[in-house]
Design a protein around this motif. Structure first.
Motif, PDB file in Angstrom:
ATOM      1  N   UNK A  51     -11.473 -10.286  -7.606  1.00 23.67           N
ATOM      2  CA  UNK A  51     -10.542 -10.653  -6.546  1.00 23.67           C
ATOM      3  C   UNK A  51     -10.310  -9.488  -5.604  1.00 23.67           C
ATOM      4  N   UNK A  52     -10.281  -9.801  -4.318  1.00 28.86           N
ATOM      5  CA  UNK A  52      -9.972  -8.809  -3.304  1.00 28.86           C
ATOM      6  C   UNK A  52      -8.757  -9.237  -2.508  1.00 28.86           C
ATOM      7  N   UNK A  53      -8.057  -8.265  -1.946  1.00 28.60           N
ATOM      8  CA  UNK A  53      -6.946  -8.520  -1.044  1.00 28.60           C
ATOM      9  C   UNK A  53      -7.344  -8.015   0.335  1.00 28.60           C
ATOM     10  N   UNK A  54      -7.215  -8.881   1.352  1.00 28.71           N
ATOM     11  CA  UNK A  54      -7.608  -8.527   2.711  1.00 28.71           C
ATOM     12  C   UNK A  54      -6.351  -8.248   3.530  1.00 28.71           C
ATOM     13  N   UNK A  55      -6.234  -7.020   4.027  1.00 30.28           N
ATOM     14  CA  UNK A  55      -5.037  -6.575   4.739  1.00 30.28           C
ATOM     15  C   UNK A  55      -5.349  -6.281   6.198  1.00 30.28           C
ATOM     16  N   UNK A  56      -4.330  -6.407   7.040  1.00 29.86           N
ATOM     17  CA  UNK A  56      -4.410  -5.885   8.397  1.00 29.86           C
ATOM     18  C   UNK A  56      -3.714  -4.538   8.424  1.00 29.86           C
ATOM     19  N   UNK A  57      -4.275  -3.610   9.191  1.00 29.57           N
ATOM     20  CA  UNK A  57      -3.686  -2.267   9.234  1.00 29.57           C
ATOM     21  C   UNK A  57      -2.642  -2.172  10.336  1.00 29.57           C
ATOM     22  N   UNK A  58      -1.618  -3.014  10.215  1.00 29.81           N
ATOM     23  CA  UNK A  58      -0.485  -2.941  11.126  1.00 29.81           C
ATOM     24  C   UNK A  58       0.400  -1.760  10.750  1.00 29.81           C
ATOM     25  N   UNK A  59       1.035  -1.115  11.725  1.00 27.20           N
ATOM     26  CA  UNK A  59       1.955  -0.038  11.387  1.00 27.20           C
ATOM     27  C   UNK A  59       3.206  -0.599  10.702  1.00 27.20           C
ATOM     28  N   UNK A  60       3.816   0.197   9.813  1.00 27.31           N
ATOM     29  CA  UNK A  60       3.402   1.550   9.441  1.00 27.31           C
ATOM     30  C   UNK A  60       2.254   1.526   8.436  1.00 27.31           C
ATOM     31  N   UNK A  61       1.418   2.532   8.479  1.00 30.17           N
ATOM     32  CA  UNK A  61       0.280   2.601   7.561  1.00 30.17           C
ATOM     33  C   UNK A  61       0.751   2.642   6.110  1.00 30.17           C
ATOM     34  N   UNK A  62       1.931   3.188   5.889  1.00 31.10           N
ATOM     35  CA  UNK A  62       2.465   3.258   4.524  1.00 31.10           C
ATOM     36  C   UNK A  62       2.619   1.869   3.919  1.00 31.10           C
ATOM     37  N   UNK A  63       2.866   0.871   4.775  1.00 29.92           N
ATOM     38  CA  UNK A  63       2.994  -0.507   4.295  1.00 29.92           C
ATOM     39  C   UNK A  63       1.645  -1.018   3.799  1.00 29.92           C
ATOM     40  N   UNK A  64       0.575  -0.713   4.510  1.00 34.19           N
ATOM     41  CA  UNK A  64      -0.766  -1.093   4.078  1.00 34.19           C
ATOM     42  C   UNK A  64      -1.097  -0.441   2.741  1.00 34.19           C
ATOM     43  N   UNK A  65      -0.773   0.843   2.614  1.00 33.60           N
ATOM     44  CA  UNK A  65      -1.021   1.565   1.358  1.00 33.60           C
ATOM     45  C   UNK A  65      -0.204   0.950   0.227  1.00 33.60           C
ATOM     46  N   UNK A  66       1.033   0.595   0.513  1.00 31.05           N
ATOM     47  CA  UNK A  66       1.900  -0.027  -0.488  1.00 31.05           C
ATOM     48  C   UNK A  66       1.296  -1.331  -1.006  1.00 31.05           C
ATOM     49  N   UNK A  67       0.825  -2.179  -0.095  1.00 34.55           N
ATOM     50  CA  UNK A  67       0.225  -3.452  -0.501  1.00 34.55           C
ATOM     51  C   UNK A  67      -1.062  -3.231  -1.287  1.00 34.55           C
ATOM     52  N   UNK A  68      -1.828  -2.214  -0.903  1.00 36.01           N
ATOM     53  CA  UNK A  68      -3.053  -1.896  -1.637  1.00 36.01           C
ATOM     54  C   UNK A  68      -2.730  -1.474  -3.068  1.00 36.01           C
ATOM     55  N   UNK A  69      -1.682  -0.689  -3.232  1.00 39.28           N
ATOM     56  CA  UNK A  69      -1.280  -0.250  -4.572  1.00 39.28           C
ATOM     57  C   UNK A  69      -0.796  -1.439  -5.407  1.00 39.28           C
ATOM     58  N   UNK A  70      -0.052  -2.342  -4.771  1.00 37.93           N
ATOM     59  CA  UNK A  70       0.377  -3.554  -5.475  1.00 37.93           C
ATOM     60  C   UNK A  70      -0.825  -4.382  -5.915  1.00 37.93           C
ATOM     61  N   UNK A  71      -1.799  -4.506  -5.023  1.00 34.78           N
ATOM     62  CA  UNK A  71      -2.993  -5.282  -5.348  1.00 34.78           C
ATOM     63  C   UNK A  71      -3.680  -4.706  -6.587  1.00 34.78           C
ATOM     64  N   UNK A  72      -3.819  -3.403  -6.645  1.00 32.90           N
ATOM     65  CA  UNK A  72      -4.441  -2.804  -7.825  1.00 32.90           C
ATOM     66  C   UNK A  72      -3.608  -3.076  -9.071  1.00 32.90           C
ATOM     67  N   UNK A  73      -2.291  -2.919  -8.975  1.00 33.43           N
ATOM     68  CA  UNK A  73      -1.427  -3.137 -10.129  1.00 33.43           C
ATOM     69  C   UNK A  73      -1.540  -4.565 -10.657  1.00 33.43           C
ATOM     70  N   UNK A  74      -1.811  -5.512  -9.753  1.00 37.22           N
ATOM     71  CA  UNK A  74      -1.905  -6.908 -10.162  1.00 37.22           C
ATOM     72  C   UNK A  74      -3.328  -7.340 -10.496  1.00 37.22           C
TER      73      UNK A  74
END
Length: 343
Positions: free
Chosen positions: A3-26
């Motif tokens: 499974x992959x999660x597809x994100x848009x890199x909308x600001x703030x970039x920290x939000x994109x990083x946060x969602x990426x970390x959640x995706x890995x945790x799940x």
């Protein structure tokens, strides 16, 4: 199935990083991002931060193109990330859509796409390659591993994918269309003397968890994902312009764009896109995966049965964290190859 999660890199970039970390945790194995440097933040910069704050997920563009980025620079970026964080990158690539059209450019030719795939893959795997009359190699790169997955819809692009792609990216989750396209890619691979099983088949679509038995919730989920039908329609419009509305591609893929009237790339990939009224509810339901966890599992099982190796879910809606949570706790365990059901 992965499974992959597809994100848009909308600001703030920290939000994109946060969602990426959640995706890995799940339990997601891949984190992908859009790649249109004018519409969103520069993803290649953000990949480094995602990799620094995660342990296992692979990152990559969904998808880049040969027109807006120099091929050798693209290869260098991912070879560098591999050296820094281990071989945790993958390149999704296509002819170009929003990244080129927003500047009034045009998608590249299939010839250019084929050549770019070869150059990026060879350099990204620490090998030398012939490019513009020169033999090139990164003298600093050792042991880098980089796959190149090709996004395609039209017959010739599907043929190219089967001939040279490490993976195939199909951006819609309609079972019948996916079955036809996967078979087309596999057939092209066989005719090229390749093992079709060596190709990773990835289907991508919006994923939204909610109670579909409630009419208001169902209508909201559809509206949150309707933008996707418009995005797919851009590619289909190109195919229809070249091949017409019958014969070369399934009619199910072409009928729905009859009411399409232009497209504003400033609204590309956004909920509330006002250029997608032509997309009916039926197409949203067929192209996307919405509803309860059980409904997601049923459709994903159908996709897995026709040869899909990875489902990449778009999170361009208002229910990102909850959708990730339900996938991690319910959907992924039910579909993962690592999952062993309790007796």
């Amino acid at each position: 199935m992965e499974f992959g999660a597809v994100l848009q890199t909308n600001p703030p970039a920290s939000r994109t990083v946060h969602l990426a970390k959640l995706a890995e945790q799940y339990g997601f194995s891949h984190v992908w991002t859009f790649d249109s440097h004018l519409l969103w933040q520069e993803p290649y910069v953000i990949y480094s931060q995602i990799l620094a704050e995660t342990r296992k997920v692979k990152v990559g563009p969904f998808v880049t193109n040969p027109a807006t980025r120099d091929w050798t620079v693209t290869a260098s970026v991912f070879a560098t990330l591999n050296e820094m964080y281990g071989n945790r990158t993958v390149v999704g690539i296509g002819r170009g859509d929003s990244a080129v059209r927003v500047t009034n450019g045009k998608p590249t030719t299939l010839k250019e796409l084929r050549e770019s795939i070869h150059v990026i893959r060879e350099l990204g795997n620490s090998r030398e390659v012939e490019y513009n009359g020169s033999t090139l190699r990164f003298p600093w790169s050792v042991g880098s591993e980089l796959e190149v997955w090709v996004a395609a819809y039209g017959p010739l692009a599907l043929k190219l994918t089967g001939e040279v792609g490490d993976g195939f990216i199909l951006q819609l989750a309609d079972i019948d269309i996916a079955k036809w396209m996967i078979a087309t890619v596999r057939d092209a691979a066989e005719k090229a003397g390749r093992d079709p099983d060596s190709i990773t088949f990835c289907v991508a679509a919006p994923m939204y968890i909610g109670d579909s038995s409630d009419p208001a919730t169902l209508a909201h989920m559809r509206d949150q994902c309707r933008w996707f039908g418009g995005m797919v329609g851009n590619h289909v419009a190109d195919i229809v312009a070249k091949y017409g509305t019958s014969g070369a591609v399934p009619q199910a893929l072409t009928d729905y764009i009859a009411g399409r009237e232009g497209y504003d790339y400033n609204s590309h990939g956004k909920t509330g896109n006002d250029h997608v009224d032509f997309v009916p509810d039926e197409i949203v339901d067929r192209f996307c995966i919405i509803g309860t966890a059980e409904e997601h599992i049923r459709k994903l099982e159908e996709l897995k049965a026709i040869g899909v190796d990875q489902f990449a879910g778009y999170l361009q809606h208002d229910n990102k964290e909850e959708t990730l949570r339900v996938y991690g706790e319910t959907v992924i365990p039910a579909l993962s190859d690592r999952y062993v059901a309790k007796s």
